[in-house]
Design an enzyme around this catalytic site. Structure first.
Site, PDB file in Angstrom:
ATOM      1  N   HIS A  67       0.821  -1.206   0.000  1.00  0.00           N
ATOM      2  CA  HIS A  67       0.000   0.000   0.000  1.00  0.00           C
ATOM      3  C   HIS A  67       0.866   1.272   0.000  1.00  0.00           C
ATOM      4  CE1 HIS A  67      -2.194   3.126   2.432  1.00  0.00           C
ATOM      5  NE2 HIS A  67      -2.982   3.004   1.387  1.00  0.00           N
ATOM      6  N   GLU A  70       1.966   1.907  -3.396  1.00  0.00           N
ATOM      7  CA  GLU A  70       0.867   2.494  -4.176  1.00  0.00           C
ATOM      8  C   GLU A  70       0.894   4.034  -4.023  1.00  0.00           C
ATOM      9  OE1 GLU A  70      -3.161   3.964  -3.221  1.00  0.00           O
ATOM     10  OE2 GLU A  70      -3.378   1.802  -2.864  1.00  0.00           O
ATOM     11  N   HIS A  71       1.096   4.500  -2.791  1.00  0.00           N
ATOM     12  CA  HIS A  71       1.201   5.952  -2.589  1.00  0.00           C
ATOM     13  C   HIS A  71       2.414   6.521  -3.328  1.00  0.00           C
ATOM     14  CE1 HIS A  71      -1.575   7.165   0.881  1.00  0.00           C
ATOM     15  NE2 HIS A  71      -1.930   5.935   0.566  1.00  0.00           N
ATOM     16  N   GLU A 147      -3.567   7.882   7.506  1.00  0.00           N
ATOM     17  CA  GLU A 147      -4.624   7.076   6.888  1.00  0.00           C
ATOM     18  C   GLU A 147      -4.983   5.904   7.796  1.00  0.00           C
ATOM     19  OE1 GLU A 147      -3.709   5.710   2.928  1.00  0.00           O
ATOM     20  OE2 GLU A 147      -5.633   4.681   2.710  1.00  0.00           O
TER      21      GLU A 147
END
Lengths: 452, 429
Positions: A67, A70-71, A147
């Site tokens: 993840h 992904e950022h 997040e």
């Protein structure tokens, strides 16, 4: 992917078989598959790039890296500066984002159709040329921690779900949260993200899906131009990690500031591996629809409306995944009822199916919903791209979506009764309870157990 | 520069391709306004009926009435009980939706367009609109569920912040009133029936149909829906909200993240300032990943996952709102950055490059706003409910294109005055 989504995924198949060639597909020399579904109703297009890499491919101590990468994918290449990717999509009148799951990582843009070539150029560029800059990483990892705070730490239900999975799975990587444990995020470095990218982001580990008002031949030519020059590379061997059989009920309690308790009962459940030969996953899907497919389905009708034992009650079952499956019953007890009361009521509903089965009328209703959903699904180009992406991500061919629909339509009441008897087994059960705590941290009166 | 030229060129193409959504409009003999968009691509039909029956019409002391009334409509109507309604809808693959917000209560139907599906689905829709039963036992059950969910919401930092934000923005206007467990507990079954009788009428209704249907059939359906409603009177609005005085509300909560809202009542639907505010706000905090707030708060400092600003025009002045969540210990720093970004923007407005980027996105993305029946329905229902011009969508791109940096500075100066800004924080250290 939750049940309702899956149903609609399964449904879209019918109409796509009508036009046999559509979707169109080609494979580039570097191993990248390109799937195009033409839909000419509006002058827009969707591009999605799916990488066959998700949180289940991580190792202990580095949870969350899929993840985080992904950022980082928005942080620039030698050709496109940091933040420039979003800028260019915005200038094109587009919308873009990305999502990471246990099984895959995917990126998308929705654009006016004239802008598709530029989007393909941008995605091809970052498929092999990403900068993983240490300074950018230092800021972005803080964003990811925020997040996590937002999605999980301050969300009691998410926390319960995270803990449930950590208990239900002991060996399989599904035990780790997609977003990663906070401590792993705190110790992660830019080098970890870079290594992840270098290992997994290659054309032979990806596929591109394009839907919209496009000509597939033109899209194939653009793919040849932008994606074909990227070199493929052999991937590391992925070890199959098998979850040992569960041998007894497991329980987990999470205390968090909240008003209402939550109960989740998670059973180990089968996953669809062979579209033609398997049958149990289809029957479980139909069972889920009969229990929770509309407002007067069994759970809502009996537990919420008639007996008022629950404020809400539902079932989630996802028949497709790379890893092992779970079926979740969940709900919140009404005021004056306990999680014990709710658990008994959910068990009674399952027992009713085991003993008496389901009616032909209920089954017919679930199938009618399936067929209508098949039409509604076509109202969204994004949804159509998602359906292909999801099914491919677990290694099942999208060309067989229509066969899955057939199999669902053929499920009988006897099939449903049989799976109800087979899979609601206490030895394969994990129970999770959210024990609500007062906001001021002071203990509630001793009668906590009967408060709801 | 080259990129901007390309963007402008693409705009011409998409405008040409999108001479598009043809909205037919009429008023039924019984007085309801109708919008219809014929779309034959898919064999399906969407119908949405909007009433000016949102929470702003909750009588004093009866907050929660509009929402509970809307929620109970399809829980028994005419000869059908709640189970029959849900089962018969499911039998034909149709579904009912909708909710109540501040201004409006909506009831929507999605069905296949084949006559043997459409007719029974519409029949149920009419029952639900015309003859809700508000059975006493069901009412009590739904009341209890509503109270429980309100209590739960009062433990969530984001809900707490949202409620406090609206209360502070609208101290003397119904937009600022919130349903509470106590206000809902005091409601009776007769309150629902009275609210329904007053507001669910033809004069107060706007009906939107999108899908596989002829104009003649659309007229019949709309009239059948309207004719079963009392003729009634349109809702009357309360006095316009006043601008609040600058204030800061800090609420304690054990969460790991602080929730921050900053804003004020800014603009009503149909006001010409909307376009300068829309285009300007793209640069400030509306443009997703490319806004100034995103750059300063998220990209440069890693303070937040989500930070945004937006205008939400309502029937009466709706909010301008900035929102973010950040680790509680750095809330003060994050708010400081937000204030600096806002102050600089109010002073100077967007740069030429920013203005062009905003226009390129807002005009270029226009086709994406209308590429499904669902999106067309949302847009057209809004136009109908708020009485926006029927060519609103046709004019949209030109209106965006016409905005100047000066328009933006002036509109912000009129609408976003620092002395009226209210700030709410929950769980900030």
């Amino acid at each position: 992917m939750h049940l309702k989504y899956l149903l609609s995924v399964l449904l879209a198949a019918g109409l796509s078989t009508a036009a046999f060639a559509n979707p169109f597909e080609t494979t580039l020399k570097n191993g990248l598959r390109v799937i195009v579904k033409e839909d000419h109703r509006a002058p827009t297009a969707v591009q999605m790039v799916w990488y066959r890499i998700g949180s289940m491919d991580e190792v202990d101590g580095a949870s969350g890296v899929a993840h985080v990468l992904e950022h980082m994918m928005f942080k620039g290449t030698p050709n496109v500066g940091a933040g420039e990717f979003n800028k260019r999509v915005a200038a094109a009148g587009g919308r873009d984002n990305a999502f990471t799951s246990r099984d895959y990582t995917a990126y998308f843009q929705q654009v006016p159709k004239e802008k598709l070539p530029e989007m393909m150029q941008l995605e091809a560029d970052r498929m092999r040329h990403l900068n993983v800059d240490a300074k950018e990483f230092e800021q972005e990892i803080k964003v990811v921690m925020e997040e996590r705070r937002m999605r999980t730490d301050d969300n009691p239900q998410s926390k319960l779900f995270e803990q449930m999975n950590a208990v239900a799975f002991q060996a399989h990587p599904y035990r780790r949260p997609i977003i990663g444990w906070m401590n792993d995020l705190e110790t992660m470095t830019a080098a970890d993200a870079k290594a992840w990218y270098d290992t997994w982001y290659v054309p032979n580990n990806a596929y591109v899906i394009i839907t919209g008002d496009v000509d597939h031949k033109e899209v194939f030519a653009l793919a040849e131009k932008y994606y074909a020059p990227l070199e493929g590379r052999a991937l590391p061997v992925r070890r199959q990690q098998v979850e040992p059989a569960q041998e007894g009920t497991r329980k987990v309690t999470v205390k968090a500031p909240a008003e209402l308790p939550v109960l989740i009962m998670g059973y180990k459940a089968p996953i669809l591996r062979d579209i033609d030969k398997d049958s149990d996953p289809y029957a479980l899907e139909m069972l889920a629809s009969i229990l929770d497919g509309h407002d007067a389905a069994r759970f809502n009708k009996k537990l919420v409306r008639e007996d008022k034992v629950a404020l809400s009650a539902g079932i989630d079952y996802d028949a497709t995944a790379r890893g092992p499956g779970m079926l979740y019953l969940h709900g919140t007890p009404s005021e004056g009822k306990t999680v014990g009361d709710l658990e008994a009521a959910l068990r009674a509903e399952i027992a009713r199916v085991q003993k008496d089965g389901v009616s032909e009328q209920e089954l017919k209703r679930a199938k009618a919903q399936l067929i209508a959903g098949q039409v509604y699904k076509l109202d969204s180009m994004f949804g159509q791209a998602m359906e292909i992406g999801q099914i491919e991500s677990v290694g099942l061919p999208y060309r067989k979506l229509d066969r899955m629909l057939d199999k669902l339509q053929k499920v009988s009441a006897a099939d449903i009764q049989a799976v109800a008897k087979k899979y609601f087994n206490d030895d394969a059960l994990t129970i999770g309870v959210l024990d609500p705590q007062p906001l001021d941290g002071k203990a509630r009166r001793p009668a906590v157990a009967t408060r709801h | 520069m080259k990129r901007l030229l390309t963007a402008a060129f693409a705009l011409l193409i998409s405008q040409a391709a999108l001479a598009g959504v043809k909205i037919e409009h009429w008023v039924t003999p019984s007085g309801a306004r109708v919008q219809f968009v014929e779309s034959r691509v898919l064999p399906m039909l969407d119908v949405q009926v909007n009433f000016a029956a949102g929470s702003t019409f909750d009588p004093a002391g009866k907050s929660g009435l509009a929402a509970l009334t809307r929620g109970a409509l399809d829980l028994g109507a005419g000869k059908l009980d709640e189970t029959a309604i849900a089962e018969q809808m499911a039998d034909i693959g149709a579904s009912l939706g909708g909710s109540a917000d501040t201004d409006r209560a909506s009831v929507s139907l999605r069905t296949l367009s084949a006559k043997d599906k459409r007719e029974p689905a519409l029949s149920i829709l009419k029952n639900v609109l015309h003859a809700p039963r508000f059975d006493a036992d069901i009412f009590e059950r739904e009341k209890a569920r509503t109270i429980a969910s309100l209590k739960e919401a009062m433990t969530r930092p984001d809900s707490i912040a949202g409620k406090a934000f609206w209360a502070a923005m609208y101290p003397n206007h119904p937009y600022g009133r919130q349903a509470t467990p106590e206000s809902v507990a005091a409601l009776s079954r007769d309150d629902l029936a009275a609210f329904h009788a007053r507001y669910y009428n033809a004069a107060n209704a706007s009906i939107t149909l999108v899908g596989d249907l002829s104009r003649a059939d659309a007229e019949k359906i709309a009239e059948a829906i309207a004719a079963g409603l009392p003729k009634g009177e349109a809702a009357t609005l309360p006095a316009a909200p006043e601008k609040p005085k600058w204030s800061l509300t800090q609420l304690a909560h054990p969460a790991s993240q602080a929730h921050v809202y900053i804003g004020l009542p800014a603009i009503e639907r149909g006001n010409p300032d909307f376009f300068p505010l829309l285009v300007g706000n793209y640069t400030l905090g509306g443009g997703g990943f490319v806004s100034r707030l995103m750059k300063e708060v998220r990209d440069k400092r890693g303070y937040a996952y989500s930070v945004y600003s937006h205008f939400s025009p309502l029937r009466q002045a709706g909010p301008f709102q900035i929102g973010l969540q950040t680790k509680r210990s750095q809330a003060k720093d994050a708010i400081k950055v937000v204030r600096e970004v806002l102050t600089a923007f109010l002073k100077d407005g967007p740069s030429e490059e920013e203005l062009n980027a905003a226009k390129a996105n807002l005009t270029g993305s226009f086709p994406l706003r209308l590429d499904s029946n669902k999106k067309i329905l949302d847009n057209v229902a809004n136009i109908g409910f708020y009485g926006l011009p029927l060519d609103y969508l046709d004019q949209y791109q030109a209106r965006v294109q016409a905005v100047t940096a000066d328009d933006i500075r002036q509109a912000f100066a009129r609408r976003v005055r620092p002395e009226n800004l209210i700030t709410v924080t929950v769980a900030a250290d």
